[in-house]
Design a protein around this motif. Structure first.
Motif, PDB file in Angstrom:
ATOM      1  N   ARG A  99      20.586   9.222  -6.229  1.00 51.42           N
ATOM      2  CA  ARG A  99      21.010   7.861  -5.909  1.00 51.42           C
ATOM      3  C   ARG A  99      22.214   7.404  -6.734  1.00 51.42           C
ATOM      4  NH1 ARG A  99      14.728   6.210  -5.509  1.00 51.42           N
ATOM      5  NH2 ARG A  99      14.546   6.210  -3.219  1.00 51.42           N
ATOM      6  N   ILE A 100      22.259   7.785  -7.985  1.00 54.03           N
ATOM      7  CA  ILE A 100      23.365   7.373  -8.853  1.00 54.03           C
ATOM      8  C   ILE A 100      23.891   8.604  -9.601  1.00 54.03           C
ATOM      9  CG2 ILE A 100      22.768   4.937  -9.134  1.00 54.03           C
ATOM     10  CD1 ILE A 100      21.338   5.746 -11.785  1.00 54.03           C
ATOM     11  N   PRO A 101      24.427   9.574  -8.871  1.00 50.05           N
ATOM     12  CA  PRO A 101      24.831  10.831  -9.515  1.00 50.05           C
ATOM     13  C   PRO A 101      25.879  10.644 -10.596  1.00 50.05           C
ATOM     14  CG  PRO A 101      25.722  10.677  -7.278  1.00 50.05           C
ATOM     15  CD  PRO A 101      24.709   9.579  -7.419  1.00 50.05           C
ATOM     16  N   ASP A 102      26.869   9.798 -10.353  1.00 49.61           N
ATOM     17  CA  ASP A 102      27.927   9.599 -11.348  1.00 49.61           C
ATOM     18  C   ASP A 102      27.368   8.989 -12.631  1.00 49.61           C
ATOM     19  OD1 ASP A 102      29.703  10.615  -9.536  1.00 49.61           O
ATOM     20  OD2 ASP A 102      30.482   8.667  -8.901  1.00 49.61           O
ATOM     21  N   ALA A 103      26.479   8.011 -12.486  1.00 50.10           N
ATOM     22  CA  ALA A 103      25.884   7.374 -13.662  1.00 50.10           C
ATOM     23  C   ALA A 103      25.043   8.372 -14.448  1.00 50.10           C
ATOM     24  CB  ALA A 103      25.027   6.179 -13.240  1.00 50.10           C
ATOM     25  N   CYS A 104      24.320   9.237 -13.750  1.00 52.48           N
ATOM     26  CA  CYS A 104      23.496  10.232 -14.444  1.00 52.48           C
ATOM     27  C   CYS A 104      24.361  11.227 -15.208  1.00 52.48           C
ATOM     28  CB  CYS A 104      22.590  10.957 -13.451  1.00 52.48           C
ATOM     29  SG  CYS A 104      21.227   9.925 -12.836  1.00 52.48           S
ATOM     30  N   ILE A 105      25.487  11.594 -14.632  1.00 52.98           N
ATOM     31  CA  ILE A 105      26.410  12.486 -15.341  1.00 52.98           C
ATOM     32  C   ILE A 105      26.930  11.794 -16.604  1.00 52.98           C
ATOM     33  CG2 ILE A 105      28.685  13.581 -15.208  1.00 52.98           C
ATOM     34  CD1 ILE A 105      28.074  14.122 -12.234  1.00 52.98           C
ATOM     35  N   GLU A 106      27.264  10.510 -16.483  1.00 53.46           N
ATOM     36  CA  GLU A 106      27.719   9.738 -17.646  1.00 53.46           C
ATOM     37  C   GLU A 106      26.645   9.714 -18.735  1.00 53.46           C
ATOM     38  OE1 GLU A 106      30.524   8.277 -18.348  1.00 53.46           O
ATOM     39  OE2 GLU A 106      31.589   7.742 -16.520  1.00 53.46           O
ATOM     40  N   ILE A 107      25.411   9.460 -18.338  1.00 55.31           N
ATOM     41  CA  ILE A 107      24.312   9.357 -19.297  1.00 55.31           C
ATOM     42  C   ILE A 107      24.073  10.699 -19.979  1.00 55.31           C
ATOM     43  CG2 ILE A 107      21.829   8.938 -19.546  1.00 55.31           C
ATOM     44  CD1 ILE A 107      22.133   6.911 -17.194  1.00 55.31           C
ATOM     45  N   GLU A 108      24.054  11.774 -19.189  1.00 51.47           N
ATOM     46  CA  GLU A 108      23.818  13.107 -19.754  1.00 51.47           C
ATOM     47  C   GLU A 108      24.893  13.461 -20.783  1.00 51.47           C
ATOM     48  OE1 GLU A 108      23.676  15.649 -16.369  1.00 51.47           O
ATOM     49  OE2 GLU A 108      21.789  14.813 -15.620  1.00 51.47           O
ATOM     50  N   GLY A 109      26.150  13.194 -20.439  1.00 58.61           N
ATOM     51  CA  GLY A 109      27.234  13.504 -21.365  1.00 58.61           C
ATOM     52  C   GLY A 109      27.188  12.675 -22.625  1.00 58.61           C
ATOM     53  N   ALA A 110      26.920  11.380 -22.472  1.00 57.16           N
ATOM     54  CA  ALA A 110      26.886  10.485 -23.629  1.00 57.16           C
ATOM     55  C   ALA A 110      25.725  10.810 -24.555  1.00 57.16           C
ATOM     56  CB  ALA A 110      26.807   9.034 -23.174  1.00 57.16           C
ATOM     57  N   MET A 111      24.557  11.091 -23.990  1.00 58.67           N
ATOM     58  CA  MET A 111      23.407  11.390 -24.834  1.00 58.67           C
ATOM     59  C   MET A 111      23.601  12.704 -25.585  1.00 58.67           C
ATOM     60  SD  MET A 111      21.637   8.715 -24.538  1.00 58.67           S
ATOM     61  CE  MET A 111      20.152   9.179 -25.427  1.00 58.67           C
ATOM     62  N   ALA A 112      24.267  13.671 -24.953  1.00 60.18           N
ATOM     63  CA  ALA A 112      24.572  14.922 -25.653  1.00 60.18           C
ATOM     64  C   ALA A 112      25.544  14.667 -26.797  1.00 60.18           C
ATOM     65  CB  ALA A 112      25.161  15.939 -24.674  1.00 60.18           C
ATOM     66  N   ALA A 113      26.530  13.802 -26.555  1.00 66.01           N
ATOM     67  CA  ALA A 113      27.495  13.469 -27.605  1.00 66.01           C
ATOM     68  C   ALA A 113      26.820  12.732 -28.753  1.00 66.01           C
ATOM     69  CB  ALA A 113      28.626  12.623 -27.019  1.00 66.01           C
TER      70      ALA A 113
ATOM     71  N   ALA B 267      26.655   4.791 -32.450  1.00 66.98           N
ATOM     72  CA  ALA B 267      26.551   3.442 -31.887  1.00 66.98           C
ATOM     73  C   ALA B 267      27.701   3.164 -30.928  1.00 66.98           C
ATOM     74  CB  ALA B 267      26.529   2.401 -33.004  1.00 66.98           C
ATOM     75  N   ARG B 268      28.891   3.602 -31.294  1.00 65.17           N
ATOM     76  CA  ARG B 268      30.049   3.396 -30.416  1.00 65.17           C
ATOM     77  C   ARG B 268      29.939   4.223 -29.149  1.00 65.17           C
ATOM     78  NH1 ARG B 268      34.013   0.339 -32.159  1.00 65.17           N
ATOM     79  NH2 ARG B 268      34.033  -0.297 -34.351  1.00 65.17           N
ATOM     80  N   GLU B 269      29.404   5.419 -29.269  1.00 65.43           N
ATOM     81  CA  GLU B 269      29.230   6.264 -28.085  1.00 65.43           C
ATOM     82  C   GLU B 269      28.233   5.634 -27.124  1.00 65.43           C
ATOM     83  OE1 GLU B 269      30.070   9.207 -25.550  1.00 65.43           O
ATOM     84  OE2 GLU B 269      30.980   9.152 -27.541  1.00 65.43           O
ATOM     85  N   PHE B 270      27.135   5.110 -27.656  1.00 71.42           N
ATOM     86  CA  PHE B 270      26.150   4.460 -26.791  1.00 71.42           C
ATOM     87  C   PHE B 270      26.742   3.184 -26.188  1.00 71.42           C
ATOM     88  CE2 PHE B 270      22.428   1.757 -25.884  1.00 71.42           C
ATOM     89  CZ  PHE B 270      21.774   2.596 -24.994  1.00 71.42           C
ATOM     90  N   GLY B 271      27.523   2.448 -26.969  1.00 74.73           N
ATOM     91  CA  GLY B 271      28.177   1.264 -26.439  1.00 74.73           C
ATOM     92  C   GLY B 271      29.126   1.608 -25.302  1.00 74.73           C
ATOM     93  N   ALA B 272      29.911   2.668 -25.479  1.00 76.40           N
ATOM     94  CA  ALA B 272      30.838   3.087 -24.423  1.00 76.40           C
ATOM     95  C   ALA B 272      30.077   3.459 -23.152  1.00 76.40           C
ATOM     96  CB  ALA B 272      31.679   4.260 -24.910  1.00 76.40           C
TER      97      ALA B 272
END
Length: 288
Positions: free
Chosen positions: A131-145, A161-166
């Motif tokens: 349903r939200i493939p782009d958002a999931c890709i964003e979340i996966e990348g950010a959480m790995a970072a 904190a800045r990475e989670f904010g972004a």
């Protein structure tokens, strides 16, 4: 990392409390309808604020009704709910963010409860990815970072904190057109605040266990933490005030200007906060 963006009940009228409950219950029903009963464990106040914000900004048609709730079997009266298209997007985000929070917990200590939650949410997350493939890709990348930053002894204290904010900024900005830059700035400031508030509340536990915590790394005291958190909250408030918000503005103000401090005040009570408001309700202590 969630559960901090909650209304200050003492600042709300009874009508505003009812409105808050109805949007919260609408999000719960959307989770049930899109992901099944078990997905209701993903329900948070944080995404309820997001729905209020988007509804106020765009004023979509809201569907309203009342339903009996398996999570609140007593009293037997049906509970009013309100839903909009933003409710469904918030439900999708709730599942995706909750699943990655569980993955983070599994990576931290591998607790049985976290592993069970991962299995519980795996199927729901697969549907969210559709349903939200782009958002999931964003979340996966950010959480790995974020995990890489937390494991890097030389990383900047505020890097995670800045990475989670972004990340939250990008998720907030979706489909807002002209208002996307302000929504991104609001989400970014709020995301940094959420991450740092989580660190402040967990300060003692993390100091004892040696877990990553920017405030522990800096040797911060409550006064220093308050100052840092206030700056992050101000970064969220500035774009928030630029948005043309009328509907539910006072309710959202109670969240962004006082409710978000509720858990900090409980963890680090002062003489003023310990006494509480005159009406007996603690700021941010909103019960549904």
């Amino acid at each position: 990392m969630f559960g901090f963006v909650v209304a200050d009940a003492a600042a709300l009228s009874e009508e505003e409390k009812d409105r808050y409950r109805s949007v919260y219950c609408g999000l719960c029903l959307s989770l049930r309808d899109r992901y099944g009963q078990r997905s209701r464990v993903c329900l948070t106040y944080d995404l309820t604020f997001f729905v209020l914000l988007c509804n106020s900004l765009h004023e979509p048609v809201e569907t309203r009704g009342a339903s009996h709730c398996v999570l609140h079997p007593a009293p037997a009266a049906a509970r009013p709910w309100s839903r909009s298209p933003w409710t469904d997007y918030a439900a999708d985000l709730s599942v995706a963010l909750a699943y990655h929070k569980v993955l983070d917990d599994v990576a931290d200590d591998g607790a049985m409860a976290a592993r069970a939650a991962r299995r519980l949410l795996a199927g729901a997350y697969e549907r969210a990815q559709q349903r939200i493939p782009d958002a999931c890709i964003e979340i996966e990348g950010a959480m790995a970072a974020i995990r890489a930053i937390e494991q890097d002894a030389g990383a900047a204290p505020d890097g995670a904190a800045r990475e989670f904010g972004a990340l939250l900024g990008r998720l907030f900005a979706r489909d807002h057109g002209f208002w996307a830059p302000d929504m991104e700035a609001l989400g970014s400031g709020l995301g940094r605040f959420i991450y740092l508030m989580d660190a402040a509340v967990d300060f003692a536990d993390d100091a004892r266990t040696g877990s990553y915590n920017p405030f522990v790394a800096l040797g911060s005291d409550p006064e220093a933490m308050t100052g840092t958190l206030a700056l992050a909250a101000a970064d969220a408030a500035e774009p928030y005030e630029r948005l043309p918000l009328v509907q539910d503005k006072h309710l959202m103000d109670s969240i962004l200007y006082s409710g978000i401090w509720a858990q900090f005040n409980k963890a680090y009570p002062t003489e003023e906060s310990a006494s509480g408001p005159d009406n007996g309700e603690s700021a941010g202590d909103f019960q549904l």
